[in-house]
Motif scaffolding. Structure first.
Motif, PDB file in Angstrom:
ATOM      1  N   PHE A 443      33.886  40.707  40.539  1.00 49.38           N
ATOM      2  CA  PHE A 443      34.233  41.456  39.823  1.00 49.38           C
ATOM      3  C   PHE A 443      34.449  42.854  40.514  1.00 49.38           C
ATOM      4  CE2 PHE A 443      32.558  39.410  35.958  1.00 49.38           C
ATOM      5  CZ  PHE A 443      33.798  37.880  36.447  1.00 49.38           C
ATOM      6  N   ALA A 446      37.611  42.614  41.989  1.00 46.50           N
ATOM      7  CA  ALA A 446      39.256  42.393  41.174  1.00 46.50           C
ATOM      8  C   ALA A 446      39.446  43.477  40.002  1.00 46.50           C
ATOM      9  CB  ALA A 446      38.145  41.611  40.266  1.00 46.50           C
ATOM     10  N   ALA A 447      38.384  44.220  40.187  1.00 47.53           N
ATOM     11  CA  ALA A 447      38.420  45.744  39.070  1.00 47.53           C
ATOM     12  C   ALA A 447      39.743  46.391  40.168  1.00 47.53           C
ATOM     13  CB  ALA A 447      37.563  46.264  38.865  1.00 47.53           C
ATOM     14  N   LEU A 450      43.003  44.239  39.948  1.00 51.63           N
ATOM     15  CA  LEU A 450      43.904  44.091  38.394  1.00 51.63           C
ATOM     16  C   LEU A 450      44.633  45.024  37.958  1.00 51.63           C
ATOM     17  CD1 LEU A 450      43.248  42.590  36.315  1.00 51.63           C
ATOM     18  CD2 LEU A 450      41.914  44.481  35.157  1.00 51.63           C
ATOM     19  N   PRO A 451      44.539  46.897  38.743  1.00 51.21           N
ATOM     20  CA  PRO A 451      45.668  47.523  37.835  1.00 51.21           C
ATOM     21  C   PRO A 451      46.706  47.186  38.466  1.00 51.21           C
ATOM     22  CG  PRO A 451      43.799  49.002  38.491  1.00 51.21           C
ATOM     23  CD  PRO A 451      43.448  47.923  38.970  1.00 51.21           C
ATOM     24  N   LEU A 452      46.997  47.038  40.149  1.00 48.92           N
ATOM     25  CA  LEU A 452      48.452  46.538  40.927  1.00 48.92           C
ATOM     26  C   LEU A 452      48.481  44.746  40.514  1.00 48.92           C
ATOM     27  CD1 LEU A 452      46.621  46.557  44.395  1.00 48.92           C
ATOM     28  CD2 LEU A 452      47.549  48.204  43.154  1.00 48.92           C
ATOM     29  N   GLU A 454      48.903  44.377  36.985  1.00 50.16           N
ATOM     30  CA  GLU A 454      49.074  44.665  35.818  1.00 50.16           C
ATOM     31  C   GLU A 454      50.557  45.253  36.238  1.00 50.16           C
ATOM     32  OE1 GLU A 454      46.716  47.219  34.196  1.00 50.16           O
ATOM     33  OE2 GLU A 454      45.394  45.906  33.246  1.00 50.16           O
ATOM     34  N   GLU A 455      50.832  45.952  37.300  1.00 53.27           N
ATOM     35  CA  GLU A 455      52.281  46.715  36.961  1.00 53.27           C
ATOM     36  C   GLU A 455      52.956  45.878  38.116  1.00 53.27           C
ATOM     37  OE1 GLU A 455      51.415  50.604  40.046  1.00 53.27           O
ATOM     38  OE2 GLU A 455      49.658  50.527  38.263  1.00 53.27           O
ATOM     39  N   ARG A 456      52.956  44.156  38.576  1.00 54.32           N
ATOM     40  CA  ARG A 456      53.366  43.399  39.048  1.00 54.32           C
ATOM     41  C   ARG A 456      53.439  42.478  38.198  1.00 54.32           C
ATOM     42  NH1 ARG A 456      51.381  47.159  42.166  1.00 54.32           N
ATOM     43  NH2 ARG A 456      52.465  47.967  44.235  1.00 54.32           N
ATOM     44  N   ILE A 460      48.163  37.859  33.404  1.00 60.01           N
ATOM     45  CA  ILE A 460      47.298  37.516  34.818  1.00 60.01           C
ATOM     46  C   ILE A 460      46.310  36.400  34.388  1.00 60.01           C
ATOM     47  CG2 ILE A 460      45.521  38.949  35.811  1.00 60.01           C
ATOM     48  CD1 ILE A 460      46.883  41.378  35.257  1.00 60.01           C
ATOM     49  N   LEU A 461      45.804  35.890  34.805  1.00 57.12           N
ATOM     50  CA  LEU A 461      45.176  34.563  34.742  1.00 57.12           C
ATOM     51  C   LEU A 461      43.532  34.515  35.563  1.00 57.12           C
ATOM     52  CD1 LEU A 461      48.225  33.307  34.946  1.00 57.12           C
ATOM     53  CD2 LEU A 461      46.926  31.345  34.213  1.00 57.12           C
ATOM     54  N   PHE A 462      42.331  34.014  34.737  1.00 59.68           N
ATOM     55  CA  PHE A 462      40.911  33.773  35.929  1.00 59.68           C
ATOM     56  C   PHE A 462      40.800  32.523  35.526  1.00 59.68           C
ATOM     57  CE2 PHE A 462      39.364  38.331  36.832  1.00 59.68           C
ATOM     58  CZ  PHE A 462      40.523  39.323  36.785  1.00 59.68           C
TER      59      PHE A 462
ATOM     60  N   ARG B  72      48.629  56.883  33.745  1.00 58.44           N
ATOM     61  CA  ARG B  72      48.719  54.966  32.654  1.00 58.44           C
ATOM     62  C   ARG B  72      47.322  54.562  32.554  1.00 58.44           C
ATOM     63  NH1 ARG B  72      48.126  49.965  33.326  1.00 58.44           N
ATOM     64  NH2 ARG B  72      47.913  49.023  35.605  1.00 58.44           N
ATOM     65  N   ARG B 502      55.626  48.034  27.983  1.00 55.66           N
ATOM     66  CA  ARG B 502      55.565  46.602  28.138  1.00 55.66           C
ATOM     67  C   ARG B 502      54.549  46.246  28.226  1.00 55.66           C
ATOM     68  NH1 ARG B 502      54.396  43.943  32.896  1.00 55.66           N
ATOM     69  NH2 ARG B 502      53.651  45.375  34.397  1.00 55.66           N
ATOM     70  N   ALA B 505      49.845  40.265  29.354  1.00 53.42           N
ATOM     71  CA  ALA B 505      49.021  39.356  28.577  1.00 53.42           C
ATOM     72  C   ALA B 505      47.385  38.655  29.757  1.00 53.42           C
ATOM     73  CB  ALA B 505      49.632  37.965  28.305  1.00 53.42           C
ATOM     74  N   GLN B 507      44.530  36.271  30.564  1.00 54.81           N
ATOM     75  CA  GLN B 507      44.636  34.743  29.542  1.00 54.81           C
ATOM     76  C   GLN B 507      42.981  34.397  30.419  1.00 54.81           C
ATOM     77  OE1 GLN B 507      47.490  31.810  30.127  1.00 54.81           O
ATOM     78  NE2 GLN B 507      45.817  30.168  31.007  1.00 54.81           N
ATOM     79  N   ASP B 508      41.668  34.272  29.997  1.00 48.63           N
ATOM     80  CA  ASP B 508      40.072  34.166  30.538  1.00 48.63           C
ATOM     81  C   ASP B 508      39.914  35.069  31.335  1.00 48.63           C
ATOM     82  OD1 ASP B 508      40.209  31.469  28.765  1.00 48.63           O
ATOM     83  OD2 ASP B 508      41.470  30.179  30.594  1.00 48.63           O
ATOM     84  N   LEU B 513      35.543  42.568  32.342  1.00 51.66           N
ATOM     85  CA  LEU B 513      36.897  43.045  33.070  1.00 51.66           C
ATOM     86  C   LEU B 513      37.902  43.684  31.846  1.00 51.66           C
ATOM     87  CD1 LEU B 513      37.233  40.724  35.966  1.00 51.66           C
ATOM     88  CD2 LEU B 513      36.823  43.433  36.376  1.00 51.66           C
TER      89      LEU B 513
END
Lengths: 542, 542
Positions: A443, A446-447, A450-452, A454-456, A460-462, B72, B502, B505, B507-508, B513
């Motif tokens: 985690f 992952a944290a 995650l922002p990288l 989100e920008e791309r 986002i699936l886990f 952001r 923008r 989403a 997912q799971d 996080l």
């Protein structure tokens, strides 16, 4: 010079006859011949279709333009019933649709059966959304007299105008004639002109007859829906350039999407273009998850990769793993699964040809090695699964390794450490999805990633796989370029209705003229923002 | 080679020194000289400014790009405090801002004093909107296990990336350095690079120092805000073409807006362009209203027309009336008021020159007659009010009569009957506003015209005048082309934040996080759609 076959029947017939739909008429095109072939045998599929003439294209746009003021002004309930009627007819004709689509696309019958349900379900979801009314985004700033007077301002959303929808090859139902773009545009109040995908013209005709039948049965204005046939970029450019067209929905290749965006950019009056194009859907295997279940992940990955011959916009074409415990197990399991994969027949011979060429080009890049190839079955459009690999440094150095290979080929990027993984993620282009496999110990990493992501990416699936896009309220199927040309929206889920709406404000409008959504007594019982507060009550403005 | 004057002080000094703001530095440009002149005397206003060099433009974009991930990701509360600090400093320095803007623009001091309040009020409104959190548009589709399983999907909105804002000539405060586009972009979490308007560089510098001071005081990342100086299209094209820029806000001329849209269309990666350009804001005088109060309407109309020398995007440049009782009274009153108007000094000599030329061109069109000219005062950029007239048939036949004359010139279109009025309305291009003067007896006619106006304008006013745009939640300041390049949004009011967001989403996603907006316990207490239902409660997903 408008050859007319017959008025659209309420009960569409189960066999295509080579017709387009222009308003209430079933008419064959009068241009060049366009014909689909069976991807297994390569043989031509009957009937013969012909491309729409310029006159026919013009007529479809003119009818859509004429229908627009009436169609958008209908009570939402009326459009909801129209969508539900389409859904009912799709379900009623499910078997005929599945058979025809199976012949044209070689997609398995169970998958196509599911796709009919997805398509009708999507239409019913938009019908429910129309009734809920939240999509209007009604806002009221009540006027004030006295010391600090201000006018009364009320806002709602209205439809943009006629929309062109391009059917997609890989979802002959859910992203084609009655697919997501059509459903959201019709829900918004925009007439739709569909350009049928040339690889499944019969399926497209059956669905177009259903929509036209539903439009007749629910008394929609003529021109609310038309479907045209054509091949090459010519008809697309002409439709996108037509001044009566106010927005475009497209799902397809990067080249096709860019051609449409370029045609739209050349218009004197700009319009929104929602082109969904190219995504390789990176999957990140973080160290603890990989160590805990490398072999299982390898098997699951190949199942997602090879689903539907890899012909999903969300197909996992790129997988990142940090060298360490579990990577060998993952690689072995994935290699075995690819090797054991029987292959599949792709949608068309052209697509299979592009797939083979793109895979060859990717395999030839510096540092790329082949891990496995699956079997290739018989068939004109047959293809086999492939798994390639490269190290993180080579991936970071070569942007060409991000070119989409549409089909069941994926590239495993072996990163030396999490720093290299992070650098590789930073190098990624825009994506529809990004997937993270992470256990609790992952985690913190992952944290930071995650922002990288989100920008791309739009989604986002886990601990899952990107193939499969749930139709609901929260879904985002979209993302930064080149995944789409406009990351501000989604093509799947109820948020998609926003693509085809724009806000209008009414200042000091007499109550007798106000749209129902923003009337004091809130007759539609919709949620609104009143002076900024979210509420669903009546307004006492005295 | 980065000439550096001094770090940005928390308390900005009240006199401009010729500096740009790049991140935390105050630096003069190193390019060609750019200098404003006093529109009354035509004399050069001190200090000297120089255009940003390519290196300085690059540095501003690089800093904005670097600031973006941090900026952001700040809690909305942090950005709200930043906006409020800007607002407080604007109010604190009001007198200095008004004096400087008065020198540079010749706009009256009371108007500029009001504009400071509008600008600070707008920033505070966005701060409140950030705290309310509705802008995140959070949606949750909870996952399900069992017979009909589905993944858990949660949606929120995130910022697009660095935004370029072009200051407008006609609102040196409310639509410039700290104006609506800057406020909504910063609220959304987008760093901003402002291109200062060359006609009020000193005002722009003072405001930029305030923003930079507020950024320092509230600990915003370096690069959250920069302001550059330049003239001509070159700096604009360079900024819009920079790959690190993700959206553009522009208010100005049609030629300027189209040049920016063209530069953006040439980018490999498309970005949203919100250019507000050209609108002539038609006013419809319906028969009963005209008969009841023709003379009064004539006086009110000229007051709106000549306000601020007619230099409003919403200036009523076009007025439609049906021949009949009241039209003579209206025409006489309007003619008298225009004749009696003392004229005014416009913003710049260039603008006054364009105004005179556009008025001459309009007056020379077929069928156009002059009704009245006002007085022209002394001054380098002085201009007089003009009222022209044409009949409905000539208006319908000549699209050139819709060319914007930026300033206090209007065209009265005399329609033979309501049919001709309707045809004329159908011929209209896109507009920011459309105004209807209607008494109860006019409502049936208004009801038939309303849909046509909705399709052509972003805001529809009843029994008022279009100048004056209230800043609130329901306002729409936008509209179909050529009013803007993107009718899907507004540049004024809290809805404007959506331009720079923008959807994403999840997912799971593990609870640990998830972003706060979509956590089960709803710690930010925001309204959300859960399974489609609007609510603000905690979620019990077990």
């Amino acid at each position: 010079m408008k050859p007319k076959e017959a008025p659209v029947p309420d009960r569409p017939q189960p066999h295509p006859t080579g017709a387009m739909v222009i308003g209430t008429e079933l008419v064959p095109g009068t241009g060049a011949q366009v014909q689909a072939s069976d991807p297994r045998s390569g043989e031509v599929v009957e009937p013969v279709y012909r491309a729409a003439s310029d006159e026919q294209i013009d007529r479809a746009c003119a009818l859509a333009d004429r229908a627009f003021p009436q169609f958008r002004a209908l009570p939402a309930e009326r459009r909801a019933r129209f969508l539900e009627r389409i859904a009912d007819l799709l379900d009623e004709h499910r078997d005929a649709l599945v058979e025809r689509a199976h012949t044209e696309t070689a997609l398995p019958r169970p998958r196509l059966t599911g796709e009919v349900g997805r398509t009708s379900g999507q239409l019913r979801l938009f019908a429910a959304e129309l009734r809920a009314g939240t999509w209007q985004r009604a806002r009221i700033d009540p006027g004030r007299t006295g010391d600090n007077p201000r006018p009364d301002i009320r806002q709602r959303r209205i439809a943009l105008g006629p929309v062109v929808v391009f059917g997609a090859s890989n979802f002959p139902l859910a992203f084609s004639t009655a697919g997501g773009d059509t459903a959201s545009a019709l829900a918004a109040g925009c007439p739709v002109v569909v350009k049928a995908h040339p690889a499944h013209l019969g399926t497209a005709e059956l669905v177009a007859r259903i929509i036209a039948g539903a439009a007749a049965a629910t008394d929609m204005p003529e021109g609310t829906f038309s479907q045209l046939v054509g091949s090459g970029h010519e008809i697309g450019t002409r439709l996108v350039s037509d001044p009566r067209i106010r927005a475009v929905g497209f799902t397809g290749s990067r080249a096709g999407g860019l051609a449409i965006a370029a045609a739209a950019a050349a218009r004197p009056v700009p319009i929104p273009v929602y082109a969904e194009m190219s995504s390789i859907n990176p999957v990140l295997l973080l160290p603890a998850a990989l160590a805990a279940r490398g072999a299982a992940l390898g098997g699951e990955f190949v199942a997602s990769l090879t689903l539907g011959a890899g012909q999903f916009c969300t197909n996992p074409g790129l997988i990142f793993a940090v060298d360490g415990p579990g990577l060998d197990a993952f690689t072995t399991a994935a290699t075995d699964a690819v090797t054991a994969n029987p292959g599949a027949v792709m949608l068309t011979g052209d697509i299979a040809g592009h797939y083979a060429a793109a895979g060859t080009a990717l395999a030839a890049r510096n540092g790329v090695a082949e891990l496995a190839q699956g079997a290739r079955p018989d068939g004109a459009a047959a293809a086999n699964a492939r798994l390639l690999t490269v190290d993180g440094a080579a991936f970071i150095a070569d942007p060409q390794l991000q070119n989409e290979v549409f089909g069941a080929t994926s590239l495993l990027v072996r990163c030396a450490d999490t720093t290299e993984l992070t650098t590789a993620v930073r190098a990624l282009e825009g994506q529809l999805t990004a997937t993270v496999h992470a256990d609790t110990a992952d985690f913190p990493l992952a944290a930071t990633l995650l922002p990288l992501l989100e920008e791309r990416a739009g989604r986002i699936l886990f601990n899952g796989w990107p193939t499969g896009v749930q139709v609901g309220h929260a879904m985002v199927h979209g993302g930064p370029f080149p995944a789409t040309t406009d990351a501000r929206s989604t093509s799947v889920g109820t948020s998609a209705i926003e693509r085809f709406l724009r806000p209008v404000a009414y200042q000091d409008m007499p109550a007798a003229l106000l749209p129902a959504e923003v009337c004091d007594d809130n007759p539609l019982d919709v949620w609104r923002r009143v002076d900024g507060e979210v509420e669903r009550s009546e307004l006492s403005t005295g």
